[in-house]
Design a protein around this motif. Sequence first.
Motif, PDB file in Angstrom:
ATOM      1  N   ALA A 120       0.848  -1.199   0.000  1.00  0.00           N
ATOM      2  CA  ALA A 120       0.000   0.000   0.000  1.00  0.00           C
ATOM      3  C   ALA A 120       0.881   1.245   0.000  1.00  0.00           C
ATOM      4  O   ALA A 120       1.880   1.313   0.722  1.00  0.00           O
ATOM      5  CB  ALA A 120      -0.918  -0.003   1.215  1.00  0.00           C
ATOM      6  N   ALA A 121       0.519   2.222  -0.817  1.00  0.00           N
ATOM      7  CA  ALA A 121       1.363   3.411  -0.953  1.00  0.00           C
ATOM      8  C   ALA A 121       0.520   4.649  -1.214  1.00  0.00           C
ATOM      9  O   ALA A 121      -0.529   4.580  -1.849  1.00  0.00           O
ATOM     10  CB  ALA A 121       2.371   3.230  -2.082  1.00  0.00           C
ATOM     11  N   GLY A 122       1.023   5.770  -0.722  1.00  0.00           N
ATOM     12  CA  GLY A 122       0.445   7.066  -1.054  1.00  0.00           C
ATOM     13  C   GLY A 122       1.584   7.971  -1.470  1.00  0.00           C
ATOM     14  O   GLY A 122       2.342   8.442  -0.627  1.00  0.00           O
ATOM     15  N   ASN A 123       1.751   8.165  -2.761  1.00  0.00           N
ATOM     16  CA  ASN A 123       2.914   8.897  -3.256  1.00  0.00           C
ATOM     17  C   ASN A 123       2.507  10.057  -4.157  1.00  0.00           C
ATOM     18  O   ASN A 123       1.511   9.970  -4.883  1.00  0.00           O
ATOM     19  CB  ASN A 123       3.845   7.965  -4.037  1.00  0.00           C
ATOM     20  N   PHE A 124       3.303  11.111  -4.123  1.00  0.00           N
ATOM     21  CA  PHE A 124       3.091  12.277  -4.969  1.00  0.00           C
ATOM     22  C   PHE A 124       4.404  12.586  -5.678  1.00  0.00           C
ATOM     23  O   PHE A 124       5.404  12.883  -5.023  1.00  0.00           O
ATOM     24  CB  PHE A 124       2.646  13.479  -4.132  1.00  0.00           C
ATOM     25  N   PHE A 133       1.348  20.143   3.296  1.00  0.00           N
ATOM     26  CA  PHE A 133       1.532  19.513   4.605  1.00  0.00           C
ATOM     27  C   PHE A 133       0.710  18.236   4.690  1.00  0.00           C
ATOM     28  O   PHE A 133       1.173  17.210   5.192  1.00  0.00           O
ATOM     29  CB  PHE A 133       1.116  20.474   5.724  1.00  0.00           C
ATOM     30  N   ASN A 134      -0.521  18.314   4.211  1.00  0.00           N
ATOM     31  CA  ASN A 134      -1.394  17.148   4.288  1.00  0.00           C
ATOM     32  C   ASN A 134      -0.908  16.017   3.385  1.00  0.00           C
ATOM     33  O   ASN A 134      -1.006  14.833   3.748  1.00  0.00           O
ATOM     34  CB  ASN A 134      -2.830  17.543   3.904  1.00  0.00           C
ATOM     35  N   ALA A 135      -0.376  16.373   2.209  1.00  0.00           N
ATOM     36  CA  ALA A 135       0.127  15.342   1.298  1.00  0.00           C
ATOM     37  C   ALA A 135       1.314  14.611   1.922  1.00  0.00           C
ATOM     38  O   ALA A 135       1.408  13.377   1.845  1.00  0.00           O
ATOM     39  CB  ALA A 135       0.533  15.971  -0.031  1.00  0.00           C
ATOM     40  N   PHE A 136       2.217  15.360   2.546  1.00  0.00           N
ATOM     41  CA  PHE A 136       3.366  14.721   3.199  1.00  0.00           C
ATOM     42  C   PHE A 136       2.904  13.802   4.325  1.00  0.00           C
ATOM     43  O   PHE A 136       3.390  12.680   4.482  1.00  0.00           O
ATOM     44  CB  PHE A 136       4.323  15.777   3.748  1.00  0.00           C
ATOM     45  N   LYS A 137       1.934  14.268   5.104  1.00  0.00           N
ATOM     46  CA  LYS A 137       1.402  13.445   6.192  1.00  0.00           C
ATOM     47  C   LYS A 137       0.769  12.170   5.650  1.00  0.00           C
ATOM     48  O   LYS A 137       0.901  11.091   6.248  1.00  0.00           O
ATOM     49  CB  LYS A 137       0.374  14.242   6.997  1.00  0.00           C
ATOM     50  N   THR A 138       0.097  12.279   4.505  1.00  0.00           N
ATOM     51  CA  THR A 138      -0.528  11.108   3.892  1.00  0.00           C
ATOM     52  C   THR A 138       0.520  10.063   3.520  1.00  0.00           C
ATOM     53  O   THR A 138       0.336   8.865   3.747  1.00  0.00           O
ATOM     54  CB  THR A 138      -1.325  11.521   2.643  1.00  0.00           C
ATOM     55  N   VAL A 139       1.620  10.525   2.927  1.00  0.00           N
ATOM     56  CA  VAL A 139       2.690   9.602   2.549  1.00  0.00           C
ATOM     57  C   VAL A 139       3.236   8.890   3.783  1.00  0.00           C
ATOM     58  O   VAL A 139       3.402   7.663   3.792  1.00  0.00           O
ATOM     59  CB  VAL A 139       3.826  10.353   1.825  1.00  0.00           C
TER      60      VAL A 139
END
Length: 265
Positions: A120-124, A133-139
């Motif tokens: 499972a991954a959450g990458n940008f 900030f929220n995107a980094f926290k998601t990763v």
Amino acid sequence: MAEAAAGSRPPPDVDSDECLRAYGHLFSPDILAGQVAFITGGGSGIGFRIAEIFMRHGCRTVIASRNLQRVVEASKKLVAATGQQCLPLSIDVRQPQTIAAAVDEALREFQQIDILINGAAGNFLCPASALSFNAFKTVIDIDTIGTFNTSKVLFEKYFRDHGGVIVNITATLSYRGQALQVHAGTAKAAIGGKSAEEASHFDMIPLQRAGNKTEIAHSTLYLASPLSSYVTGTTLVVDGGSWLTSANNFPALLDFWAAGANKNH
């Protein structure tokens, strides 16, 4: 460029989340016979191909994702192509209670889990300046904390008493076993596909090409199989040698990010 040696030629693959049209075994077809693998992120991309390759080698699988419809559809494809059992489950690796419920259901179905693949991954794909900030926290929540959550739940519910193998695709945390590091240049789809190839962004990779999902799945198969019985706590870098020779191509990263941003507007 000289013709690539047979050992460095990529195996067949398809870009979409479909099973391979044909498959020639390089490992023994029953190398994972009788085993069960729990694969997070198994409904699409690299996770889907890992599930398929495992099943083609005798393994039953559990594929888990937040999107239940996706894993249900993926499961049907995998069963039809391989003849093995595949249980689709809905989990959120950020929420340990959903992991625990999924592991309990998997154990009711199969009575065992021998392999955990943390996929499972959450990458940008973007420069840090464009990351919210929220995107980094998601990763961090998915790739790092989610990997810990899933590993801990499965360890406590099964691996502590029975043993097992953990392979992490998106993080390097592991109780026992391996981490598979996939370089950003490994999969075409991850960094721009044909546009990257046409721009010669792969020229600096020693193997002179991008990798594909089947190659990642084969590397994972090795780490999960008895062939790696004396390999543990290590990182297998699967990137065509890029990390040894390639500079960080920041302008190319900006191009890929800009292309994606424009495509989404």
